[in-house]
Design an enzyme around this catalytic site. Structure first.
Site, PDB file in Angstrom:
ATOM      1  N   LEU A 194       0.821  -1.212   0.000  1.00  0.00           N
ATOM      2  CA  LEU A 194       0.000   0.000   0.000  1.00  0.00           C
ATOM      3  C   LEU A 194       0.852   1.258   0.000  1.00  0.00           C
ATOM      4  CD1 LEU A 194      -2.412  -1.480   2.652  1.00  0.00           C
ATOM      5  CD2 LEU A 194      -2.948  -1.155   0.225  1.00  0.00           C
ATOM      6  N   PRO A 195       0.268   2.407  -0.391  1.00  0.00           N
ATOM      7  CA  PRO A 195       1.066   3.623  -0.580  1.00  0.00           C
ATOM      8  C   PRO A 195       1.621   4.268   0.683  1.00  0.00           C
ATOM      9  CG  PRO A 195      -0.983   3.721  -1.835  1.00  0.00           C
ATOM     10  CD  PRO A 195      -1.105   2.567  -0.899  1.00  0.00           C
ATOM     11  N   THR A 247       5.890   0.582   2.326  1.00  0.00           N
ATOM     12  CA  THR A 247       6.930   1.384   2.958  1.00  0.00           C
ATOM     13  C   THR A 247       6.264   2.322   3.954  1.00  0.00           C
ATOM     14  OG1 THR A 247       8.359   1.285   1.012  1.00  0.00           O
ATOM     15  CG2 THR A 247       8.796   3.043   2.590  1.00  0.00           C
ATOM     16  N   LYS A 299      14.161  -0.106   5.195  1.00  0.00           N
ATOM     17  CA  LYS A 299      13.639   0.409   3.931  1.00  0.00           C
ATOM     18  C   LYS A 299      13.747   1.933   3.839  1.00  0.00           C
ATOM     19  CE  LYS A 299      11.237   0.794   0.100  1.00  0.00           C
ATOM     20  NZ  LYS A 299      11.854   0.558  -1.205  1.00  0.00           N
ATOM     21  N   LYS A 323       7.269  11.131   0.228  1.00  0.00           N
ATOM     22  CA  LYS A 323       6.635  10.479   1.380  1.00  0.00           C
ATOM     23  C   LYS A 323       7.636   9.663   2.182  1.00  0.00           C
ATOM     24  CE  LYS A 323       4.985   6.540   1.156  1.00  0.00           C
ATOM     25  NZ  LYS A 323       5.373   5.141   1.516  1.00  0.00           N
TER      26      LYS A 323
END
Length: 342
Positions: A96-97, A129, A214, A289
């Site tokens: 997912l974003p 992430t 990450k 982001k």
């Protein structure tokens, strides 16, 4: 979770090794067979299809009906909510974003953990992430849940944070690298599933450590891309072709992923976003982001990241200037006004 790991650790280790043996002989263990996949974006769609190609029984969900239709047209079952995915899956993978999307999918009104009741899936893998704290909070929530049916290999549901590196090309080719946080025994048990979507898995430690790895990786990637872009732009202004400078970089100390695999200068390398007007790939919006997550995490531990902060400001500016959906390598064109190769 520590007590749980102590009770079933050796059992899961044996089971994990058995999984690896089974996987190597192309037989999918029954406890990994039914996979729910949530998030069919640029990365997730390829990951889900690689699972199908590997022989898993995959069911998918996305809020984008068009994305689901592409799977339905190929005969792959779709569900209308995360809850419905949970009801038919042994393993659930989310891609997912952002952190807010992950929290909604897990804890929302039709989420995977709705009501905190007994769960069918024994394993959840979040490849999004997100910030480490979000991963740790979800892990804590799942540790308090129970399975509808206890199984010989799992007494409680488990979760791994397993974000990926490699971008869309690696997702499509099944060559992703997974950075995994959670119980090591769970990681061992899930490894065959991860390797059906990637070429390498790296165990990073406890819950949230995969997410921490990450955001550190992406911060370094952003800084590297900006540095390489700036050097290419300077070279062109000094009269050196980007293709010539690329040859020099790639056989000298400047060599890096941003120069030899994901070159940001149009016309230098085929098959990368810079060769198609920076369309496709990893968007500037997502890079901003991820850098924001990294800077927030750094603030949380009292650590200063001056280059990371500068990179964040650069990508925020890119987004404000209308390039939020362009690949993050567009920093070359927008920030440094380089000349395209003739």
């Amino acid at each position: 979770m520590a007590g749980f790991g102590w009770r079933v650790g050796s059992k899961l280790q044996r089971w994990g090794r058995s999984c690896l043996r089974s996987f190597s002989s192309a037989v999918i263990p029954s406890h990994l067979e039914n996979v729910g996949f949530i998030g069919l974006g640029n990365m997730g769609s390829h990951m889900a299809r690689n699972l199908v190609m590997a022989g898993y029984k995959v069911t998918v969900h996305d809020i984008n009906e068009n994305s689901m239709k592409k799977f339905a047209d190929d005969g792959i079952p779709t569900k209308q909510s995360p809850l419905e995915i949970s009801e038919t899956s042994d393993v659930v993978i989310t891609m997912l974003p952002s952190s807010s999307h992950v929290l909604d999918v897990y804890n929302g009104s039709n989420g995977l953990l709705r009501g905190g009741g007994p769960l069918r899936p024994w394993l959840y893998i979040d490849s999004s992430t997100v910030d480490p704290q979000t991963s740790r909070n979800i892990s804590t929530t799942i540790s308090r849940c129970h399975l509808k049916e206890k199984r010989g290999y799992a007494e409680k549901p488990m979760i791994l944070d397993a974000p990926v590196s490699g971008g869309v090309p690696a997702a499509e080719a099944g060559k992703l690298t997974f950075m995994v946080g959670g119980l090591e025994e769970t990681y061992i048990a899930a490894k065959p599933l991860l390797l059906s979507m990637g070429k390498k898995t790296i165990y990073c430690g406890g819950a949230g450590n995969g997410s921490a790895a990450k955001i550190c990786n992406n911060m370094a990637m952003a800084i590297s891309m900006l540095g390489v872009s700036e050097a290419f732009a300077l070279g062109q202004n000094l009269g050196i072709k980007a293709s010539t400078l690329t040859d020099i970089f790639n056989c000298s100390s400047a060599r890096c992923w941003s120069s030899d695999t994901y070159n940001p200068v149009p016309g230098v390398m085929e098959g990368v976003p810079s060769s198609r007007n920076y369309n496709g790939g990893f968007t500037s919006k997502l890079m901003a982001k991820d850098l924001d997550l990294a800077m927030a995490s750094a603030t949380g531990v009292g650590f200063k990241c001056p280059m990371g902060s500068e990179a964040l400001e650069t990508y925020r500016k890119l987004c404000e200037d209308g390039s939020e959906l362009k690949d993050f390598s567009c920093a070359f064109r927008h920030c440094y006004a380089g000349k395209d190769e003739e």
